[in-house]
Structure formats: C-alpha cells, structure tokens
Design an enzyme around this catalytic site. Sequence first.
Site, short mmCIF file in Angstrom:
data_model
loop_
_atom_site.label_atom_id
_atom_site.label_comp_id
_atom_site.label_asym_id
_atom_site.label_seq_id
_atom_site.Cartn_x
_atom_site.Cartn_y
_atom_site.Cartn_z
N HIS A 15 0.87 -1.19 0.00
CA HIS A 15 0.00 0.00 0.00
C HIS A 15 0.90 1.23 0.00
O HIS A 15 1.81 1.34 0.85
CB HIS A 15 -0.86 0.02 1.26
CG HIS A 15 -1.79 -1.15 1.37
ND1 HIS A 15 -3.06 -1.15 0.86
CD2 HIS A 15 -1.62 -2.38 1.94
CE1 HIS A 15 -3.65 -2.31 1.11
NE2 HIS A 15 -2.80 -3.08 1.77
N ASN A 17 0.63 4.47 0.92
CA ASN A 17 0.80 5.30 2.12
C ASN A 17 1.31 4.52 3.33
O ASN A 17 1.86 5.12 4.25
CB ASN A 17 -0.51 6.04 2.45
CG ASN A 17 -0.70 7.24 1.53
OD1 ASN A 17 0.04 8.21 1.61
ND2 ASN A 17 -1.66 7.16 0.62
N SER A 95 -3.05 1.87 -4.17
CA SER A 95 -3.39 3.05 -3.38
C SER A 95 -4.84 3.46 -3.62
O SER A 95 -5.38 3.23 -4.70
CB SER A 95 -2.44 4.21 -3.73
OG SER A 95 -2.53 5.21 -2.74
N PRO A 97 -7.35 6.28 -4.28
CA PRO A 97 -7.38 7.68 -4.72
C PRO A 97 -8.28 8.51 -3.82
O PRO A 97 -9.34 8.06 -3.41
CB PRO A 97 -7.97 7.60 -6.14
CG PRO A 97 -7.85 6.17 -6.54
CD PRO A 97 -7.89 5.35 -5.29
N ARG A 98 -7.79 9.72 -3.49
CA ARG A 98 -8.55 10.61 -2.60
C ARG A 98 -8.74 11.99 -3.22
O ARG A 98 -7.83 12.51 -3.87
CB ARG A 98 -7.79 10.79 -1.28
CG ARG A 98 -8.12 9.77 -0.22
CD ARG A 98 -7.25 9.97 1.01
NE ARG A 98 -5.84 9.72 0.73
CZ ARG A 98 -4.85 10.44 1.21
NH1 ARG A 98 -5.07 11.46 2.01
NH2 ARG A 98 -3.60 10.13 0.92
N ASP A 137 -11.89 1.18 -0.92
CA ASP A 137 -12.00 0.97 0.52
C ASP A 137 -13.32 0.25 0.80
O ASP A 137 -14.35 0.62 0.24
CB ASP A 137 -11.94 2.33 1.25
CG ASP A 137 -11.75 2.17 2.75
OD1 ASP A 137 -12.58 1.50 3.40
OD2 ASP A 137 -10.75 2.70 3.26
N GLY A 170 -8.95 -1.73 3.24
CA GLY A 170 -9.61 -0.96 4.29
C GLY A 170 -9.90 -1.84 5.49
O GLY A 170 -9.79 -3.08 5.41
N GLU A 200 -9.23 -11.54 6.32
CA GLU A 200 -8.20 -11.07 7.27
C GLU A 200 -8.65 -11.34 8.69
O GLU A 200 -7.85 -11.52 9.59
CB GLU A 200 -8.01 -9.56 7.13
CG GLU A 200 -7.11 -9.15 6.01
CD GLU A 200 -7.03 -7.63 5.93
OE1 GLU A 200 -7.97 -7.04 5.36
OE2 GLU A 200 -6.05 -7.06 6.42
N ASP A 282 2.85 -2.99 4.36
CA ASP A 282 3.08 -1.57 4.68
C ASP A 282 4.48 -1.47 5.28
O ASP A 282 4.62 -1.49 6.51
CB ASP A 282 2.05 -1.10 5.71
CG ASP A 282 0.62 -1.23 5.20
OD1 ASP A 282 0.22 -0.45 4.34
OD2 ASP A 282 -0.09 -2.15 5.67
P1 5GP Z 1 -3.23 4.09 0.64
O1 5GP Z 1 -4.36 3.37 -0.05
O2 5GP Z 1 -3.70 5.36 1.29
O3 5GP Z 1 -2.06 4.32 -0.27
O4 5GP Z 1 -2.66 3.13 1.77
C1 5GP Z 1 -3.23 3.03 3.06
C2 5GP Z 1 -4.56 2.30 3.00
O5 5GP Z 1 -4.34 0.93 2.61
C3 5GP Z 1 -5.26 2.19 4.35
O6 5GP Z 1 -6.04 3.32 4.63
C4 5GP Z 1 -6.10 0.93 4.17
O7 5GP Z 1 -7.29 1.23 3.49
C5 5GP Z 1 -5.25 0.07 3.27
N1 5GP Z 1 -4.46 -0.92 4.04
C6 5GP Z 1 -3.15 -0.85 4.38
N2 5GP Z 1 -2.78 -1.95 5.07
C7 5GP Z 1 -3.86 -2.73 5.16
C8 5GP Z 1 -4.09 -4.01 5.74
O8 5GP Z 1 -3.22 -4.67 6.34
N3 5GP Z 1 -5.35 -4.51 5.62
C9 5GP Z 1 -6.33 -3.82 4.97
N4 5GP Z 1 -7.54 -4.40 4.87
N5 5GP Z 1 -6.15 -2.63 4.41
C10 5GP Z 1 -4.93 -2.08 4.50
#
Ligand code: 5GP
Length: 341
Positions: A15, A17, A95, A97-98, A137, A170, A200, A282
């Site tokens: 992911h 972020n 990722s 998108p926001r 999400d 999410g 999960e 992550d």
């Molecule tokens: P982004 O999508 O903002 O680049 O990365 C962070 C997002 O990835 C988090 O807000 C979450 O939605 C998702 N995410 C990151 N790690 C996990 C995880 O271990 N399990 C799940 N279900 N979602 C995750």
Amino acid sequence: LDFCKRTPKVELHAHLNGSISRETIEKLAMKKNPELYKDLRICFDKGKAETLDNVFQMFKLIHQISDNTEAIYTIAYDVIHEFSADNVKYLELRSTPRDVPSSGMTKSSYIEAILKAIEDCHKENLDIVVKFLLAIDRRNDLSVAKETVDLAERYSRLSGGTVVGIDLSGDPTVGDACTLVPILRDAKFRGLKLALHLAEVPAVEETEEVLKILPDRIGHGTCLHPNAGGSQGLVDTVLQHRIPLELCLTSNVICQTVAHVDNHHFKYWYDQGHPCAICTDDKGVFSTSLSEEYCLAAETFGLTRKDIWTLSYNCIDMIFAEEAVKQDLKSKWNSVKSYEL
Ligand code: 5GP
C-alpha cells in the site's frame, strides 16, 4: 539476510501510504506541520503498531501529510527507489485515490501524481518494473467503487498498461464486501485484474460471496482455514482454482490477526505447493523490508537458499503483467541463480 537482499524479488502487496519511510515522513511532515511530525514519530518510535486498530489510526495520520499531489508524488518516487534498493525488480503498488478539496487534489490528479513518479523512475533507468492497482476501501458504497473502477479502466488505457487492476482493502472489521461484489465482477468483466483483501478476520459468508468472483489474487487470506475461523469449503475453492495468496508475516503478527509467526498460515499453503507470494503490506508502518520478510519466513520455516530463490522466482507467474515482462524477469533471476545457489 544478505542472501535475501541479494535475491531478486517481486513485491505484489504494497500500500503506497503504508510503505512510506521515516525519511519521507520527516521530509513531508516537517514541511507541513512539525506538531504532526511529533505525533507520527511517536507512532513510528513505538516501532510497532500493535493492533489492527492502531494501524488504521496511523493511516489517518499519514493521510494528513499525503493530502496533496506533491506529497503523493514524493511518497511514490521514494517508495519505488526504496524497493529498488532492496533488489525488488517488479513492484505492484496499490493506493486509494482521494479527493482533498482544500489542496485541490482530485482522484484523477492523485492517480496522475503516482503515474508521473513511476514514469520518472523509469526514465532514470531504475532496474524495476512498476505497476499500479487502484484500491477500493471496503467502507465505500457502490457509487464510489464504480468511480474507482471507471478510473482504473480509463488510466489503464492512458498509462499504456501501468494501471492493471483493482484492490479491495480498508479496515476488515468495518463494512461488508458483499455489497461491492457486483462492481468487482464488472471490473473483472472489463479486463481489470482483481487482488482482493479477503478473510483477514473470520468472515465465512462474506469470503464465500467474494470468492465466487474468482479473484486473480487474495490478500492475506488469514482466516480461510477452519482452524482460523474459516471453513474447508473456502480452502477447497482457493486450492482448486489455485488463487495465489499474498502473505505478509510481520503485518499479521503486529496486527495480531496471527498469534505468533510460527503459526502463520504461510506454512499450511506453502506445504500444499500452493502459489504464495511473500509481501510487506506496509513496509513503513511495520518497519520492515521485503528482504526481511523473506528472511523471517526462512528462519521460521527452515527454508534453504534454494527454497528462498524458488519462492521468489515463482512470484513471477503471479504478476499482473504481460508475458514478455515475465520472460524478462525469469531471465534476470536465472542469470543470478548459477553463482548464488
Ligand atoms: P493508501 O491506499 O492510502 O495508499 O494506503 C493506506 C490504506 O491501505 C489504508 O487506509 C487501508 O485502506 C489500506 N491498508 C493498508 N494496510 C492494510 C491491511 O493490512 N489490511 C487492509 N484491509 N487494508 C490495509
């Protein structure tokens, strides 16, 4: 660890972020708001996020510094360089998108910032192929999910195949993925690949419904097995269709979805000869790297150098890229095999 570092690797579950390094956090947070940096440092200093809940709190903090396209570009650019420095030769970033009206960031400009970072790394001749999945999400309703699928389809075309598919992620304790099944099915129909977080936490009915779509890969799959709150039917479906699993050891132990690394479901699936990809999830939030994850798997489950190399090599067949990329990667792996094993 040295051997795992030298082994070329494929990262399929990262992911954006959550992959941000301390250095990038410091760079962005100090510029934006030193107070925020203090909060983030406390989280990162604790080193370990400790529970699933804490991890999702950390994402909220990180999202405060990644609320503009410049920051998104910087994070993506740095993350790609960091994976490359860890000898990752193929990376699929994902990722969500926001839109952030206050900074003028839209979902489209968010995606474009990441694509620009990928392109710039490519222009620098960094020895890594990068693909991109747009994440939905679980909390999203059907209309937001549909917008994401539309964007994925559009940017897949515009990026010449860098955008390859859809992730569903999410907080697994919130929302119901069943409601998103129609749009996920539609995404598959439109030619997008599906890498979906599944089981999960124990959720047999939801997992059964989502599995009916036959996703291209499953993220985590921690609770598929009856011993972990799943069912034999779920295990059989995954085995029968050989749906590859993206497995993230440190992440699962820190989030306490797996009690101890010795009990990680990697062993069950690996022993069945099922396609398994070791991934970081992550790397920033969990203070890890892909080499460390391979090393942890090797130490915990007694893998030899040959096993590690094969585990990494077999990931090539699970990537969402065209056959020519797979062949290129295979020859890269084979060129180091002779003197490493
Ligand atoms: P982004 O999508 O903002 O680049 O990365 C962070 C997002 O990835 C988090 O807000 C979450 O939605 C998702 N995410 C990151 N790690 C996990 C995880 O271990 N399990 C799940 N279900 N979602 C995750």
